[in-house]
Design a protein around this motif. Structure first.
Motif, PDB file in Angstrom:
ATOM      1  N   UNK A  84       9.129 -21.658  -5.356  1.00  0.00           N
ATOM      2  CA  UNK A  84      10.147 -20.823  -3.625  1.00  0.00           C
ATOM      3  C   UNK A  84       9.779 -19.064  -4.097  1.00  0.00           C
ATOM      4  N   UNK A  85      10.029 -18.955  -3.900  1.00  0.00           N
ATOM      5  CA  UNK A  85      10.918 -17.285  -3.976  1.00  0.00           C
ATOM      6  C   UNK A  85      11.058 -16.509  -3.023  1.00  0.00           C
ATOM      7  N   UNK A  86      11.607 -15.607  -2.780  1.00  0.00           N
ATOM      8  CA  UNK A  86      12.281 -14.435  -1.813  1.00  0.00           C
ATOM      9  C   UNK A  86      11.249 -13.787  -1.852  1.00  0.00           C
ATOM     10  N   UNK A  87      11.840 -12.964  -0.843  1.00  0.00           N
ATOM     11  CA  UNK A  87      10.116 -11.756  -0.586  1.00  0.00           C
ATOM     12  C   UNK A  87      10.834 -10.428  -0.696  1.00  0.00           C
ATOM     13  N   UNK A  88      10.532  -9.124  -0.867  1.00  0.00           N
ATOM     14  CA  UNK A  88      11.716  -8.048  -0.929  1.00  0.00           C
ATOM     15  C   UNK A  88      10.501  -6.769   0.247  1.00  0.00           C
ATOM     16  N   UNK A 142      -3.903 -29.718  -0.841  1.00  0.00           N
ATOM     17  CA  UNK A 142      -3.569 -29.692   0.272  1.00  0.00           C
ATOM     18  C   UNK A 142      -2.115 -28.900  -0.328  1.00  0.00           C
ATOM     19  N   UNK A 143      -2.663 -27.819   0.507  1.00  0.00           N
ATOM     20  CA  UNK A 143      -1.372 -26.155  -0.213  1.00  0.00           C
ATOM     21  C   UNK A 143      -1.317 -25.987   1.917  1.00  0.00           C
ATOM     22  N   UNK A 144       0.686 -25.989   1.036  1.00  0.00           N
ATOM     23  CA  UNK A 144       0.739 -25.461   2.536  1.00  0.00           C
ATOM     24  C   UNK A 144       2.036 -24.693   2.525  1.00  0.00           C
ATOM     25  N   UNK A 145       2.001 -22.781   2.688  1.00  0.00           N
ATOM     26  CA  UNK A 145       3.267 -22.730   2.717  1.00  0.00           C
ATOM     27  C   UNK A 145       3.697 -22.557   3.371  1.00  0.00           C
ATOM     28  N   UNK A 146       4.992 -22.446   3.569  1.00  0.00           N
ATOM     29  CA  UNK A 146       6.402 -22.945   4.842  1.00  0.00           C
ATOM     30  C   UNK A 146       7.645 -21.259   4.268  1.00  0.00           C
ATOM     31  N   UNK A 183       3.352 -24.248  10.024  1.00  0.00           N
ATOM     32  CA  UNK A 183       2.703 -24.087   8.581  1.00  0.00           C
ATOM     33  C   UNK A 183       2.016 -22.226   8.505  1.00  0.00           C
ATOM     34  N   UNK A 184       2.939 -21.611   7.744  1.00  0.00           N
ATOM     35  CA  UNK A 184       1.954 -20.484   7.840  1.00  0.00           C
ATOM     36  C   UNK A 184       0.235 -20.656   7.451  1.00  0.00           C
ATOM     37  N   UNK A 185       0.057 -20.883   6.451  1.00  0.00           N
ATOM     38  CA  UNK A 185      -1.645 -20.977   6.147  1.00  0.00           C
ATOM     39  C   UNK A 185      -1.856 -21.707   7.036  1.00  0.00           C
ATOM     40  N   UNK A 186      -2.595 -21.807   8.801  1.00  0.00           N
ATOM     41  CA  UNK A 186      -3.323 -22.204   9.586  1.00  0.00           C
ATOM     42  C   UNK A 186      -4.644 -21.918  10.092  1.00  0.00           C
ATOM     43  N   UNK A 262       4.287 -25.532  -1.116  1.00  0.00           N
ATOM     44  CA  UNK A 262       3.957 -26.827  -1.246  1.00  0.00           C
ATOM     45  C   UNK A 262       2.603 -27.227  -2.438  1.00  0.00           C
ATOM     46  N   UNK A 263       2.058 -28.223  -2.325  1.00  0.00           N
ATOM     47  CA  UNK A 263       1.092 -28.641  -3.268  1.00  0.00           C
ATOM     48  C   UNK A 263       1.256 -30.665  -3.152  1.00  0.00           C
TER      49      UNK A 263
END
Length: 533
Positions: A84-88, A142-146, A183-186, A262-263
């Protein structure tokens, strides 16, 4: 001339005094090194009490490198590493012009690769060999980025706002439960999601300028490159500018709380795990907008290209799900604290949410005092750890282990006394202090680790008021990182462990100092010395 002569005389006198002082100190019992060659020196070995200590969940925020993936170790079980990470915002944004249209939203994170193995072909392309990846090559996952729904505070409201907020390895459920549903990487390319793998291929982008028609080819080393949902970012980023959500980073981090990686396993693939520098990652959002300019009362509308960059330099946390309950895992059956009286026959060093070894020297009554009264001049002292090669077969081995002051969670004096550096690989610095794996020339498998404790022993012998502290032993990802991280549930035996151990996903099994261990494998303290006539 007079002044120069005077200062030269002063320098000579000072040098004599210094050398006399050094010589006097040199001859103090137990207080010197007499060279690096152990030829003709005498050697004594001493029993060492060593036992296992599990850490449980441990602080894992803002690590230099983080694991991502699924890794199965036959000795330590299966670990799924999420993140988990913040964005700046490197540049805050207060306005967006009319008719914005997103061309692309791309997430990129570089991979580590072995530069010495890179091959440059005649056409300018390159072949790369990835580094710091554990498991089968190109194993699918399976990689999911949210978008994360978990707000990562800078300061701890309970511990006081001067204390940074801590996040821990076992908080994955807290992040997973509040993630945004999309899911952002769709992308339709399954290699970016359901059949993701760490690809060693370089990225090649060929572009044709819409005006000049010039074709350019850009090549970049391998890395994660995911196309994210453009419509989602149009709504969440572009459309949010007008309401001031990107005007400051504080407001932005509250509004868009970051990313959750999420992996999961994909089909029958066992998966693999990579160490990544997420801080070098970013999201690049490219869009077009109308730019209106007025000259001499004439308004001109020009379509222009713009870019918004979102860095991954905010608060972050390594989130680990580890299944220690695999069939017949000896590690799972270990107590949280080993045998503190007789020691353990095997020492299980495990990175991440793992375990350390606790080492106690000179446990026999009168042993240390006898050395103090012996008149020895100590040349060198080492702890040599033998790897349980049979049990570690077919598993990745940590390249280095690290010995530290367990009582105070800080380096020992031998670490500070070692000035050696390595300009090619900083992880190879502190070569005298050592801890690097020694491999068999034939099998290429690890045999021993040796750690220098010369100054630690000299101080104990020379100064009777020195504290004979317990020593801790861990796997390490970076010998230069000496900070300590806190346990989520500290106890009477342990409160923290080295941060660099939390960064390392691997484990190793060493023979301990218990009397039941064969003598040629048993952990011993070796002291090389000479005794003046």
């Amino acid at each position: 001339m007079y002044n120069n002569s005077f200062f030269k005389k002063i320098l000579v006198v000072a040098s004599v005094v210094f050398l006399y002082s050094c010589d006097k100190d040199y001859n103090e019992i137990g207080g010197d090194l007499i060279g690096e060659n152990n030829f003709d020196l005498k050697k004594e070995t001493y029993d060492v009490l060593a036992y296992n200590q599990k850490t449980g969940p441990i602080q894992s925020n803002d690590l230099v490198v983080n694991p991502l993936g699924v890794y199965n170790n036959s000795n330590f079980g299966e670990t799924t590493a999420n993140f988990g990470t913040q964005l700046t915002l490197p540049v805050t944004i207060t306005t967006i012009s009319t008719r914005p249209y997103i061309e692309s939203v791309v997430l990129t994170i570089p991979y580590y690769y072995d530069a010495s193995k890179t091959v440059t072909k005649a056409d300018g392309s390159h072949e790369y060999v990835l580094d710091s990846i554990y498991g089968a090559d190109k194993a699918e996952m399976k990689l999911s980025v949210y978008e994360s729904g978990y707000y990562m505070r800078d300061a701890d409201p309970i511990g006081g706002f001067l204390q940074p907020q801590k996040y821990f390895t076992n908080q994955n459920a807290e992040f997973d439960n509040v993630k945004k549903p999309n899911r952002l990487n769709d992308d339709s390319n399954l290699a970016q999601n359901d059949k993701f793998f760490f690809d060693p291929a370089e990225h090649v982008v060929t572009a044709t300028d819409s005006i000049t028609k010039v074709v350019t080819t850009t090549r970049t080393p391998p890395g994660m490159q995911l196309n994210l949902n453009k419509g989602y970012f149009k709504t969440r980023i572009i459309d949010a500018v007008a309401s001031g959500k990107l005007a400051t980073n504080d407001v932005f981090k509250e509004y868009f709380r970051g990313l959750y990686f999420k992996m999961e396993k994909s089909g029958s693939s066992a998966g693999n795990l990579a160490m990544l520098n997420f801080k070098a990652g970013k999201i690049t959002l490219k869009y077009n907008e109308d730019l209106s300019t007025t000259t001499a009362g004439v308004t001109t509308i020009t379509r222009v290209k713009k870019t918004i960059v979102l860095d991954m330099t905010g608060n972050s946390v390594s989130l680990l799900n580890t299944d220690f309950a695999g069939s017949g895992l000896a590690y799972n059956a270990l107590p949280n604290t080993g045998n503190t009286t007789e020691g353990d026959d095997k020492l299980y060093l495990k990175g991440g949410e793992g375990s350390v070894a606790v080492i106690s020297l000179f446990n026999t009554p009168g042993q240390l005092e006898a050395i103090r009264n012996s008149g020895w001049l100590i040349n060198e002292a080492n702890l040599v750890f033998h790897i349980d090669a049979a049990t570690m077969a077919n598993n990745y081995e940590p390249q280095r282990i690290y010995l530290y002051d367990f009582n105070n969670n800080r380096p020992i004096v031998d670490y500070y006394a070692d000035p050696t550096t390595n300009s090619v690989n900083a992880k190879k610095s502190k070569a005298i202090f050592d801890g690097n794996i020694n491999v068999d020339a034939t099998s290429k498998r690890g045999v021993t680790y040796k750690i220098r404790v010369t100054n630690q022993i000299i101080n104990l012998v020379k100064y009777k008021d020195s504290t004979n502290v317990k020593l801790g032993l861990v796997v390490t990802e970076d010998i230069a990182t000496i900070a300590s991280h806190k346990l989520r549930t500290p106890n009477a035996f342990i409160t923290g462990a080295p941060k660099a151990s939390v960064m390392n996903p691997l484990g190793t099994i060493l023979f301990g100092g218990k009397s039941t261990v064969p003598n040629d494998k048993r952990l011993k303290l070796e002291i090389y010395y000479t005794k003046p006539n």
